[in-house]
Enzyme design. Sequence first.
Site, mmCIF file in Angstrom:
data_model
loop_
_atom_site.group_PDB
_atom_site.id
_atom_site.type_symbol
_atom_site.label_atom_id
_atom_site.label_comp_id
_atom_site.label_asym_id
_atom_site.label_seq_id
_atom_site.Cartn_x
_atom_site.Cartn_y
_atom_site.Cartn_z
ATOM 1 N N SER A 138 0.826 -1.215 0.000
ATOM 2 C CA SER A 138 0.000 0.000 0.000
ATOM 3 C C SER A 138 0.848 1.246 0.000
ATOM 4 C CB SER A 138 -0.856 0.053 1.264
ATOM 5 O OG SER A 138 -1.545 -1.122 1.444
ATOM 6 N N HIS A 179 -2.400 -3.143 -6.580
ATOM 7 C CA HIS A 179 -2.924 -2.777 -5.267
ATOM 8 C C HIS A 179 -4.436 -2.945 -5.224
ATOM 9 C CE1 HIS A 179 -3.845 0.321 -1.991
ATOM 10 N NE2 HIS A 179 -3.364 -0.744 -1.417
ATOM 11 N N GLU A 207 -5.244 -0.393 -8.242
ATOM 12 C CA GLU A 207 -4.215 0.546 -8.676
ATOM 13 C C GLU A 207 -3.046 -0.272 -9.218
ATOM 14 O OE1 GLU A 207 -4.749 4.404 -5.728
ATOM 15 O OE2 GLU A 207 -3.795 2.620 -4.909
ATOM 16 N N ASN A 209 -4.661 5.708 -1.000
ATOM 17 C CA ASN A 209 -4.134 5.757 0.367
ATOM 18 C C ASN A 209 -3.492 7.102 0.678
ATOM 19 O OD1 ASN A 209 -5.072 3.272 0.924
ATOM 20 N ND2 ASN A 209 -3.117 2.220 0.760
#
Length: 596
Positions: free
Chosen positions: A121, A142, A154, A192
């Site tokens: 992440s 991700h 992602e 994130n």
Amino acid sequence: MAREFTRVGVVGLGTMGAGIVEVFARNGLDVTAVEISEAAVERGRVTLTGSTDRAVAKGKLAEADRDALLARVDFRVGLDALHDVDLVIEAVPEHLDLKQRIFAEMDRVCKPEAILATNTSSLSVTEISVATTRPNQVIGIHFFNPAPVMKLVEVVRTVVTSADVVADVEALCERLGKVDVTISDRAGFIANALLFGYLNHAVGMFEARYATREDIDAAMKLGCGLPMGPLALMDLIGLDTAYEILDTMYRRGGRDRRHAPAPLLKQMVTAGLLGRKSGRGFYTYERPGSPKVVPDEYTPPAGDAALADGARGIAKVGVVGSGTMATGIIEVFAKAGYEVISVTRGAEKSAKVCEAVKTSLNKGVVRGKLSETDRDAALGRITWSATLDHLADVDLVVEAVIEELSVKKALFASLDEICKPGVVLATTTSSLPVIDVAMATQRPADVIGLHFFNPAPIMPLVEIVQTIRTSAETSATARAVCAKLGKTGVVCGDRSGFIVNALLFPYLNDAVKMLEASYSTADDIDYAMKLGCGYPMGPFELLDVVGLDVSLAIQRELYLELREPGFAPAPLLEHLVTAGYLGRKTGRGFRDHTRR
Ligand SMILES: NC(=O)c1ccc[n+]([C@@H]2O[C@H](COP(=O)([O-])OP(=O)(O)OC[C@H]3O[C@@H](n4cnc5c(N)ncnc54)[C@H](O)[C@@H]3O)[C@@H](O)[C@H]2O)c1
């Protein structure tokens, strides 16, 4: 020629890995699922069967399909089992040295043409890739939590990832039914990077006892329509994982203090309170791994009796103002059975507000949400006035006039002279300090903030803002009133932005900064938040609806009060406002709304 993916590997079957196995197997891929020990394999297997059984129970998966799905998964201990996979995705804990070790090992074991992917992440995919002899075949994939549910992936390419590897992984995401955004290797990627500052801020609010966990979570769910509150989301992510992500983002992302993990997080992780997976985090769960929250010593007592404890009786309510908020609030109180006196600055304004309330109530009737009798009763409870003197015997005054401190202070000084003792005086301000308004009266203990959201008849949330002078009785009265209105009242302190705006606007501002840095596009950033985090609108959609000028003003207030460097308004936001691009209301903001 594009690669064929027949068998894929997943390393680490924790919160994310088990979900990723399910995604692959559901879409017809054979999966080698690898863990560190037999016990860990068993945990992964239980998570997978639990999740697929729930899907069957909900009618989302046929029994035969579940059996076929499970048959595609080969559970193994040790990385050697990965010798025949076409792609492997690693989902072990967020530690660079661990991931590098695993990548070196996978590089040794896997076929030369296999793609090696990480679900990290926040760590650098580039740094992970250099542990292998094939950095050009290393990529970030991700997934979002829970992987079987969240649509977004992602895809993170480093400066050396081959174009064909990126293309093949993008095609694989499509086959998995996911929406991909492909981006470069930056701490936190899109979602994130925007999410974790907000989550950490929410933990800081809780740690500072600014509001309770229930109230922080309710505020963001009901005020912003988010699928979960930030503390419940932290529990879902896992506090150990969240801690590592924040710590890495802090170190990689320019030492933004907002990413320095809140001290409480470290304490909770050390104490083994990891969230759902350990059965306890911010909340307590039925058992480890269960999504079901059970009451604990922090759970507030339920029921109206608890709310009414110490509350004053309120029958007659004055509402001052003639704008959108005042109009909505008059309707809300009248519908809930209160006698309402509306005070505006003149008969003409009163007539307009009256018309607006009638129109809104009639809409309720047309939509079948209100009977004609109830509409007429609600209207019958309202009296219209153009003089504050009529508020002499009300029990509660709700002020919703223009957002200017001098105006509000003058009004409160007048109310202080006119109203009977024991009245609760409430302001609906969204940005001014309530204490300033309170100190304009001789009775600051009776003054409180009631921050309604627009449109008041629809939005279920009210922030109840206590100043350091507000009495417990006044606060109890406000809570009881909110409950009678059918609203969720959340109690917070008198700080800029209260709960919702303080948590929401810095995130929006961060999105503008990300766009400004050309890391991604407005469309992809909006997708990332909607599909990765389940937000009802992306940040740029929301900014255009709220208005860029309003957003800038709130962000400035937050920055001025909290002096947090990370809260400084994004220059692009300032420029758009200066250019008159204020969002939907002017036809142009981040997007052009004049073209369809
Ligand atoms: N939790 C989230 O919401 C989330 C979302 C997206 C991405 N991620 C990322 O996914 C990765 C995994 O996070 P998580 O939350 O699933 O962690 P987790 O702690 O729930 O699971 C990690 C698993 O890896 C296993 N493991 C450890 N060392 C191993 C090894 N040498 N070989 C095989 N397995 C090993 C552990 O036994 C554990 O089951 C992290 O990089 C994290 O940043 C997490």
